[in-house]
Design a protein around this motif. Structure first.
Motif, mmCIF file in Angstrom:
data_model
loop_
_atom_site.group_PDB
_atom_site.id
_atom_site.type_symbol
_atom_site.label_atom_id
_atom_site.label_comp_id
_atom_site.label_asym_id
_atom_site.label_seq_id
_atom_site.Cartn_x
_atom_site.Cartn_y
_atom_site.Cartn_z
ATOM 1 N N GLY A 100 30.001 57.376 32.802
ATOM 2 C CA GLY A 100 30.810 58.355 33.542
ATOM 3 C C GLY A 100 31.946 57.650 34.264
ATOM 4 N N GLU A 101 32.485 58.301 35.296
ATOM 5 C CA GLU A 101 33.653 57.735 35.971
ATOM 6 C C GLU A 101 33.285 56.537 36.847
ATOM 7 O OE1 GLU A 101 35.787 60.850 37.877
ATOM 8 O OE2 GLU A 101 36.287 61.795 35.951
ATOM 9 N N THR A 102 34.171 55.584 36.861
ATOM 10 C CA THR A 102 33.915 54.319 37.553
ATOM 11 C C THR A 102 33.556 54.520 39.024
ATOM 12 O OG1 THR A 102 35.522 53.294 36.086
ATOM 13 C CG2 THR A 102 34.945 52.063 38.067
ATOM 14 N N PHE A 103 34.364 55.333 39.710
ATOM 15 C CA PHE A 103 34.237 55.370 41.175
ATOM 16 C C PHE A 103 33.171 56.340 41.688
ATOM 17 C CE2 PHE A 103 38.464 53.583 40.345
ATOM 18 C CZ PHE A 103 38.247 52.339 40.928
ATOM 19 N N SER A 137 28.775 53.009 43.456
ATOM 20 C CA SER A 137 29.122 52.092 44.549
ATOM 21 C C SER A 137 29.596 50.764 43.952
ATOM 22 C CB SER A 137 27.890 51.842 45.435
ATOM 23 O OG SER A 137 26.961 51.062 44.707
ATOM 24 N N VAL A 138 30.195 49.927 44.785
ATOM 25 C CA VAL A 138 30.668 48.617 44.317
ATOM 26 C C VAL A 138 29.535 47.849 43.647
ATOM 27 C CG1 VAL A 138 31.698 46.425 45.042
ATOM 28 C CG2 VAL A 138 32.283 48.516 46.243
ATOM 29 N N GLU A 139 28.367 47.831 44.307
ATOM 30 C CA GLU A 139 27.231 47.067 43.763
ATOM 31 C C GLU A 139 26.781 47.647 42.420
ATOM 32 O OE1 GLU A 139 27.250 48.374 46.916
ATOM 33 O OE2 GLU A 139 27.878 46.467 47.826
ATOM 34 N N GLU A 140 26.731 48.987 42.387
ATOM 35 C CA GLU A 140 26.290 49.626 41.132
ATOM 36 C C GLU A 140 27.276 49.337 40.002
ATOM 37 O OE1 GLU A 140 23.953 53.564 42.881
ATOM 38 O OE2 GLU A 140 26.141 53.578 42.728
ATOM 39 N N LYS A 196 41.450 48.342 36.538
ATOM 40 C CA LYS A 196 41.600 47.118 37.329
ATOM 41 C C LYS A 196 40.220 46.577 37.755
ATOM 42 C CE LYS A 196 44.085 45.177 41.254
ATOM 43 N NZ LYS A 196 42.859 44.690 41.881
ATOM 44 N N GLU A 197 39.321 47.506 38.061
ATOM 45 C CA GLU A 197 37.958 47.085 38.421
ATOM 46 C C GLU A 197 37.333 46.247 37.308
ATOM 47 O OE1 GLU A 197 37.361 48.114 42.047
ATOM 48 O OE2 GLU A 197 35.417 48.116 41.004
ATOM 49 N N ALA A 198 37.473 46.779 36.075
ATOM 50 C CA ALA A 198 36.882 46.088 34.926
ATOM 51 C C ALA A 198 37.603 44.761 34.679
ATOM 52 C CB ALA A 198 36.968 46.982 33.695
ATOM 53 N N ALA A 199 38.936 44.809 34.802
ATOM 54 C CA ALA A 199 39.730 43.596 34.552
ATOM 55 C C ALA A 199 39.373 42.518 35.575
ATOM 56 C CB ALA A 199 41.216 43.936 34.611
#
Ligand code: NA7
Length: 499
Positions: free
Chosen positions: A220-223, A226-229, A260-263
């Motif tokens: 599903g959607e990235t956000f 949580s950051v940890e998840e 950007k999170e993934a990168a």
């Protein structure tokens, strides 16, 4: 076919196979998660033999031209061509005629060799990765230069590094690469896939790129996590390996922040692998992850920890010219015994434009596509009757499992020929308004994604002077639905005629 050291498919071997024969599916044994080039070649040879296809093939022949010959209205003229047809000439001096011309020339088959000054003067060896000698190349004890860090560079660099005396990598754009996590295929996995092949194929065809059943559904959607998840999910996909990483979340190729999170995650991993921080920085990509095809590697970044590997950023130290003993870049000479051009392909259109193709009224395909390829469904182009392009620009092609994309086109064309024969239609040709609308649609779909955001070969950006148009259609299932709808509506968007 790519034959360089380490050449492997980035689609898993049991998915990168034909679906048309259940017997073939059952009898072929893959040995690794990702098949090597020699194994893929054995498979293709096996298919050719098993279905007795060689009798219909002419090897070692280059097609020079393909011209559509219109029917002459002057039936009194003895030389008049009464029936429209294609006239094909070859480099062996033959002329052949055919009712239909089906171009299966490949999306990545025309090598891109940049116009480097002095390349001809190199006294040592020079190889393009896609034209690697069949007998192999002796690398050991040599000073080797690899130009390019796309899939071909990324796959070959670790093996060349292990053999060469010295390896210098010339990098223009650092690339994202995910460990392939390649491994031998165990008999249980193989048996399970074989027991469920029909269902696996069906599920794959419902996926955007028509492969990747093992990746499961995206998260599903990235956000929404949580950051940890998010981090844990990336970690899981990283461990799973390969191109599946870019399908971890549904919005990775749609939303810049998600991307950007993934990168950042990949850059972080790279920073952990490459010991020299300066080198890690140089190897860190900053473009949108996935808008250039990411790579699936085995020990790529690790190769840069070796003492015999140098990395040169050609943006900071531009390649000036080659010399008999190597290359001058950034004002200094790098001595090389062997130059490897991992510089990619004139993708999607290069192999077609290497042939003098002329349609109605002598119009050349190059001229018609001068502002970028114009096709309906990537299958046909107006002005070029009875001319089909297998995985042509405007179809999912390189953004899908190529084998599945090819089979879908082959089946569509075969059905079309049968339909024409039954109905007594002589010619089929894309309608100009349908193809214009299709080109706009393909670009509109791409514009909803992050794909157009970097200088990729999907856009023709790697070849100087090539028009910048997004060529593949994003999404296999909606594309197939459109092809089926066109047929259901009596080949809507194509015109049938007799002259
Ligand atoms: P790619 O992915 O097109 O990679 C070619 C590489 O060569 C890429 O890093 C280019 O840099 C680089 N390149 C191209 N021209 C130059 C010049 N003039 N100077 C320096 N560097 C250059 O081709 P591959 O063969 O690796 O892979 C193609 C596909 O095959 C792959 O995606 C798989 O689907 C299978 P750039 O990024 O353009 O700056």
């Amino acid at each position: 076919m790519d034959r360089y050291p380490g050449a492997r498919c980035d689609v898993e071997s049991m998915e990168y196979s034909y679906a048309f024969s259940p017997e073939l599916e059952q009898e072929w044994e893959s040995t690794e998660r990702y098949a090597t080039q020699p194994e893929i070649l054995s498979y293709i040879n096996h298919v050719a033999d098993r279905f007795d296809l060689r009798k219909d093939m002419q090897f070692s022949t280059r097609v020079v031209s393909a011209h559509f010959v219109e029917a002459s209205p002057d039936v009194a003229d003895e030389k008049a061509e009464r029936v429209p047809h294609w006239r094909v000439t070859t480099d062996a001096g033959e002329t052949l005629t055919a009712s239909f011309c089906v171009m299966a020339t490949g999306c990545l088959s025309s090598a891109n060799t940049p116009d480097f000054a002095g390349l001809d003067s190199v006294a040592g060896e020079v190889y393009h990765t896609s034209q690697w000698p069949h007998e192999g190349v002796e690398i050991s004890g040599k000073r080797v230069g690899v130009i390019g860090t796309g899939s071909s560079g990324v796959q070959s660099i670790p093996l060349i590094a292990a053999e060469a005396d010295r390896l210098t990598v010339f990098q223009r754009t650092p690339n994202y690469s995910i460990p392939a996590q390649n491994r031998p295929l165990d008999p249980e996995t193989q048996a399970e896939v074989k027991a469920n092949y029909a269902s696996i194929r069906k599920q794959n065809r419902a996926r955007t790129a028509a492969f990747g059943i093992n990746w499961g559904r995206n998260q599903g959607e990235t956000f929404k996590w949580s950051v940890e998840e998010r981090h844990a999910i990336f970690e899981r996909y990283w461990e799973m390996g390969g191109l599946g990483f870019i399908s971890a979340f549904s919005d990775m190729l749609l939303d810049e922040e998600a991307n950007k999170e993934a990168a950042d995650f990949v850059r972080g991993k790279l920073g952990e692998i490459v010991r020299d921080p300066k080198r890690a920085e140089l190897l860190s990509p900053d473009h949108v992850l996935g808008c250039k095809r990411p790579c699936a590697d085995t020990q790529y970044f690790e190769a840069f920890n070796r003492d015999n590997v140098d990395l040169i950023d050609v943006n900071a130290e531009p390649i000036e010219r080659f010399t008999p003993t190597g290359m001058i870049c950034g004002g200094r000479e790098v001595e090389l015994d062997c130059v490897v051009l991992a510089t990619g392909f004139d993708a999607m259109t290069g192999a077609l434009h290497a042939i003098d193709i002329q349609g109605r009224a002598g119009q050349s395909l190059i001229e018609k596509w001068s502002a970028g390829p114009v096709t309906f469904l990537g299958l046909g182009s107006s002005g070029f009757p009875n001319f089909f392009t297998i995985t042509g620009p405007g179809s999912p092609s390189v953004l899908a499992n190529m084998v599945t994309a090819i089979e879908q086109h082959v089946e569509w064309i075969a059905d079309c020929l049968e339909f024409m024969s039954k109905k007594g239609h002589r010619l089929i040709e894309a309608a100009p308004d349908a193809e214009q609308a299709w080109v706009e649609h393909v670009n509109a779909v791409a514009d909803e994604t992050l794909y157009p955001q970097c200088n990729s070969w999907y856009l023709g950006a790697n070849v100087p002077g090539k028009p910048r148009v997004f060529m593949p259609h994003v999404g296999f299932p909606p594309y197939v639905a459109k092809c089926e709808e066109v047929v259901a509506k009596g080949y809507e968007g194509f015109n049938f005629s007799s002259t």
